[in-house]
Scaffold this motif. Structure first.
Motif, PDB file in Angstrom:
ATOM      1  N   SER A   1       0.828  -1.209   0.000  1.00  0.00           N
ATOM      2  CA  SER A   1       0.000   0.000   0.000  1.00  0.00           C
ATOM      3  C   SER A   1       0.863   1.259   0.000  1.00  0.00           C
ATOM      4  CB  SER A   1      -0.920   0.029   1.213  1.00  0.00           C
ATOM      5  OG  SER A   1      -1.834  -1.017   1.166  1.00  0.00           O
ATOM      6  N   SER A   2       1.902   1.274   0.813  1.00  0.00           N
ATOM      7  CA  SER A   2       2.761   2.464   0.883  1.00  0.00           C
ATOM      8  C   SER A   2       3.540   2.646  -0.418  1.00  0.00           C
ATOM      9  CB  SER A   2       3.697   2.395   2.075  1.00  0.00           C
ATOM     10  OG  SER A   2       4.590   1.310   1.941  1.00  0.00           O
ATOM     11  N   GLN A   3       3.949   1.556  -1.059  1.00  0.00           N
ATOM     12  CA  GLN A   3       4.658   1.683  -2.325  1.00  0.00           C
ATOM     13  C   GLN A   3       3.710   2.146  -3.436  1.00  0.00           C
ATOM     14  OE1 GLN A   3       7.457   1.953  -1.087  1.00  0.00           O
ATOM     15  NE2 GLN A   3       8.695   0.503  -2.241  1.00  0.00           N
ATOM     16  N   CYS A   4       2.443   1.730  -3.387  1.00  0.00           N
ATOM     17  CA  CYS A   4       1.454   2.213  -4.361  1.00  0.00           C
ATOM     18  C   CYS A   4       1.202   3.708  -4.168  1.00  0.00           C
ATOM     19  CB  CYS A   4       0.148   1.438  -4.239  1.00  0.00           C
ATOM     20  SG  CYS A   4       0.264  -0.242  -4.873  1.00  0.00           S
ATOM     21  N   LEU A   5       1.150   4.142  -2.910  1.00  0.00           N
ATOM     22  CA  LEU A   5       1.001   5.578  -2.654  1.00  0.00           C
ATOM     23  C   LEU A   5       2.231   6.343  -3.115  1.00  0.00           C
ATOM     24  CD1 LEU A   5      -0.715   5.596   0.846  1.00  0.00           C
ATOM     25  CD2 LEU A   5      -1.716   6.250  -1.337  1.00  0.00           C
ATOM     26  N   ALA A   6       3.393   5.710  -3.042  1.00  0.00           N
ATOM     27  CA  ALA A   6       4.616   6.353  -3.521  1.00  0.00           C
ATOM     28  C   ALA A   6       4.580   6.513  -5.037  1.00  0.00           C
ATOM     29  CB  ALA A   6       5.834   5.546  -3.098  1.00  0.00           C
ATOM     30  N   LEU A   7       3.960   5.572  -5.731  1.00  0.00           N
ATOM     31  CA  LEU A   7       3.821   5.714  -7.181  1.00  0.00           C
ATOM     32  C   LEU A   7       2.934   6.891  -7.550  1.00  0.00           C
ATOM     33  CD1 LEU A   7       3.432   1.994  -8.317  1.00  0.00           C
ATOM     34  CD2 LEU A   7       5.394   3.499  -8.674  1.00  0.00           C
ATOM     35  N   CYS A   8       1.982   7.215  -6.669  1.00  0.00           N
ATOM     36  CA  CYS A   8       1.094   8.364  -6.888  1.00  0.00           C
ATOM     37  C   CYS A   8       1.702   9.657  -6.362  1.00  0.00           C
ATOM     38  CB  CYS A   8      -0.256   8.117  -6.214  1.00  0.00           C
ATOM     39  SG  CYS A   8      -1.137   6.702  -6.864  1.00  0.00           S
TER      40      CYS A   8
ATOM     41  N   PRO B   1       6.950   8.977   0.140  1.00  0.00           N
ATOM     42  CA  PRO B   1       8.288   8.662  -0.395  1.00  0.00           C
ATOM     43  C   PRO B   1       8.491   7.150  -0.507  1.00  0.00           C
ATOM     44  CG  PRO B   1       8.442   9.344   1.889  1.00  0.00           C
ATOM     45  CD  PRO B   1       7.010   9.553   1.475  1.00  0.00           C
ATOM     46  N   PHE B   2       9.263   6.759  -1.501  1.00  0.00           N
ATOM     47  CA  PHE B   2       9.569   5.333  -1.647  1.00  0.00           C
ATOM     48  C   PHE B   2      10.372   4.859  -0.448  1.00  0.00           C
ATOM     49  CE2 PHE B   2       8.648   5.817  -6.178  1.00  0.00           C
ATOM     50  CZ  PHE B   2       7.955   4.642  -6.400  1.00  0.00           C
ATOM     51  N   LYS B   3      10.002   3.708   0.062  1.00  0.00           N
ATOM     52  CA  LYS B   3      10.756   3.130   1.167  1.00  0.00           C
ATOM     53  C   LYS B   3      11.738   2.120   0.602  1.00  0.00           C
ATOM     54  CE  LYS B   3       7.696   3.840   4.919  1.00  0.00           C
ATOM     55  NZ  LYS B   3       7.520   3.519   6.282  1.00  0.00           N
ATOM     56  N   PRO B   4      12.944   2.123   1.123  1.00  0.00           N
ATOM     57  CA  PRO B   4      13.899   1.120   0.642  1.00  0.00           C
ATOM     58  C   PRO B   4      13.439  -0.274   1.059  1.00  0.00           C
ATOM     59  CG  PRO B   4      14.787   2.290   2.530  1.00  0.00           C
ATOM     60  CD  PRO B   4      13.498   2.966   2.170  1.00  0.00           C
TER      61      PRO B   4
ATOM     62  N   SER C   1     -10.842  -6.507   5.573  1.00  0.00           N
ATOM     63  CA  SER C   1     -10.423  -5.744   6.748  1.00  0.00           C
ATOM     64  C   SER C   1      -8.916  -5.539   6.754  1.00  0.00           C
ATOM     65  CB  SER C   1     -10.862  -6.476   8.011  1.00  0.00           C
ATOM     66  OG  SER C   1     -10.315  -5.876   9.147  1.00  0.00           O
ATOM     67  N   LEU C   2      -8.174  -6.556   6.350  1.00  0.00           N
ATOM     68  CA  LEU C   2      -6.716  -6.468   6.283  1.00  0.00           C
ATOM     69  C   LEU C   2      -6.279  -5.410   5.277  1.00  0.00           C
ATOM     70  CD1 LEU C   2      -3.948  -7.982   7.024  1.00  0.00           C
ATOM     71  CD2 LEU C   2      -4.289  -9.071   4.824  1.00  0.00           C
ATOM     72  N   LEU C   3      -6.905  -5.411   4.108  1.00  0.00           N
ATOM     73  CA  LEU C   3      -6.537  -4.438   3.078  1.00  0.00           C
ATOM     74  C   LEU C   3      -6.889  -3.014   3.487  1.00  0.00           C
ATOM     75  CD1 LEU C   3      -7.499  -6.424  -0.137  1.00  0.00           C
ATOM     76  CD2 LEU C   3      -5.234  -6.074   0.851  1.00  0.00           C
ATOM     77  N   SER C   4      -8.052  -2.842   4.104  1.00  0.00           N
ATOM     78  CA  SER C   4      -8.411  -1.494   4.548  1.00  0.00           C
ATOM     79  C   SER C   4      -7.523  -1.045   5.701  1.00  0.00           C
ATOM     80  CB  SER C   4      -9.887  -1.428   4.939  1.00  0.00           C
ATOM     81  OG  SER C   4     -10.159  -2.254   6.034  1.00  0.00           O
ATOM     82  N   GLY C   5      -7.129  -1.964   6.565  1.00  0.00           N
ATOM     83  CA  GLY C   5      -6.217  -1.613   7.656  1.00  0.00           C
ATOM     84  C   GLY C   5      -4.849  -1.215   7.151  1.00  0.00           C
ATOM     85  N   SER C   6      -4.358  -1.899   6.139  1.00  0.00           N
ATOM     86  CA  SER C   6      -3.040  -1.551   5.597  1.00  0.00           C
ATOM     87  C   SER C   6      -3.086  -0.213   4.873  1.00  0.00           C
ATOM     88  CB  SER C   6      -2.535  -2.647   4.671  1.00  0.00           C
ATOM     89  OG  SER C   6      -3.347  -2.759   3.530  1.00  0.00           O
ATOM     90  N   LEU C   7      -4.178   0.046   4.171  1.00  0.00           N
ATOM     91  CA  LEU C   7      -4.324   1.354   3.524  1.00  0.00           C
ATOM     92  C   LEU C   7      -4.442   2.459   4.567  1.00  0.00           C
ATOM     93  CD1 LEU C   7      -4.485   2.693   0.779  1.00  0.00           C
ATOM     94  CD2 LEU C   7      -6.954   2.420   0.872  1.00  0.00           C
ATOM     95  N   ASN C   8      -5.114   2.173   5.667  1.00  0.00           N
ATOM     96  CA  ASN C   8      -5.232   3.136   6.763  1.00  0.00           C
ATOM     97  C   ASN C   8      -3.860   3.460   7.343  1.00  0.00           C
ATOM     98  OD1 ASN C   8      -6.225   4.727   8.833  1.00  0.00           O
ATOM     99  ND2 ASN C   8      -6.724   2.987  10.135  1.00  0.00           N
ATOM    100  N   LEU C   9      -3.037   2.448   7.565  1.00  0.00           N
ATOM    101  CA  LEU C   9      -1.691   2.677   8.098  1.00  0.00           C
ATOM    102  C   LEU C   9      -0.841   3.482   7.121  1.00  0.00           C
ATOM    103  CD1 LEU C   9      -0.819  -0.737   9.762  1.00  0.00           C
ATOM    104  CD2 LEU C   9      -1.104   1.451  10.894  1.00  0.00           C
ATOM    105  N   ALA C  10      -0.953   3.161   5.831  1.00  0.00           N
ATOM    106  CA  ALA C  10      -0.164   3.889   4.835  1.00  0.00           C
ATOM    107  C   ALA C  10      -0.616   5.342   4.745  1.00  0.00           C
ATOM    108  CB  ALA C  10      -0.286   3.194   3.479  1.00  0.00           C
ATOM    109  N   LEU C  11      -1.920   5.576   4.760  1.00  0.00           N
ATOM    110  CA  LEU C  11      -2.410   6.955   4.709  1.00  0.00           C
ATOM    111  C   LEU C  11      -2.073   7.721   5.981  1.00  0.00           C
ATOM    112  CD1 LEU C  11      -5.851   6.495   2.953  1.00  0.00           C
ATOM    113  CD2 LEU C  11      -3.799   7.580   2.037  1.00  0.00           C
ATOM    114  N   ALA C  12      -2.059   7.044   7.109  1.00  0.00           N
ATOM    115  CA  ALA C  12      -1.650   7.703   8.354  1.00  0.00           C
ATOM    116  C   ALA C  12      -0.187   8.131   8.262  1.00  0.00           C
ATOM    117  CB  ALA C  12      -1.860   6.772   9.542  1.00  0.00           C
TER     118      ALA C  12
END
Length: 99
Positions: free
Chosen positions: A19-26, A30-33, A79-90
């Motif tokens: 999720s965080s890497q997809c947000l980095a594409l948008c 920032p991209f995480k190593p 629930s897992l996918l929405s939780g991971s998106l929530n963490l990435a957006l946070a």
């Protein structure tokens, strides 16, 4: 079953990373190593969780209970996918400078 729920929840690190890497594409984050070994180990863990879940569903004696467990698995994955998106957006909101 609680065991299946906990096993599926253990896949959260990989889904949060994706999720965080997809947000980095948008350009929102920032991209995480990433280390290939860490990603590979997370993928192996997700595959093992999938095998356990499929075995648990296949092991149900009554077909009615198997259908109910399948619905529960789908809801847990949602629930897992929405939780991971929530963490990435946070993480995105936590790094944003507000005036």
């Amino acid at each position: 079953s609680i065991a299946v729920n906990l096993i599926i929840r253990s896949c959260l690190p990989l889904s949060t990373f994706v999720s965080s890497q997809c947000l980095a594409l948008c350009k929102l984050y920032p991209f995480k190593p990433c280390k290939p070994l860490e990603i590979m180990l997370m993928i192996i863990g997700v595959v093992c969780a999938g095998v356990f879940t499929m075995a648990r569903i296949a092991g149900e004696e009554k077909k009615d209970e198997s259908k109910n467990m399948l619905l529960g698995v789908f809801m847990c994955i949602a629930s897992l996918l929405s939780g991971s998106l929530n963490l990435a957006l946070a993480g995105v909101l936590g790094e944003t400078k507000l005036n």
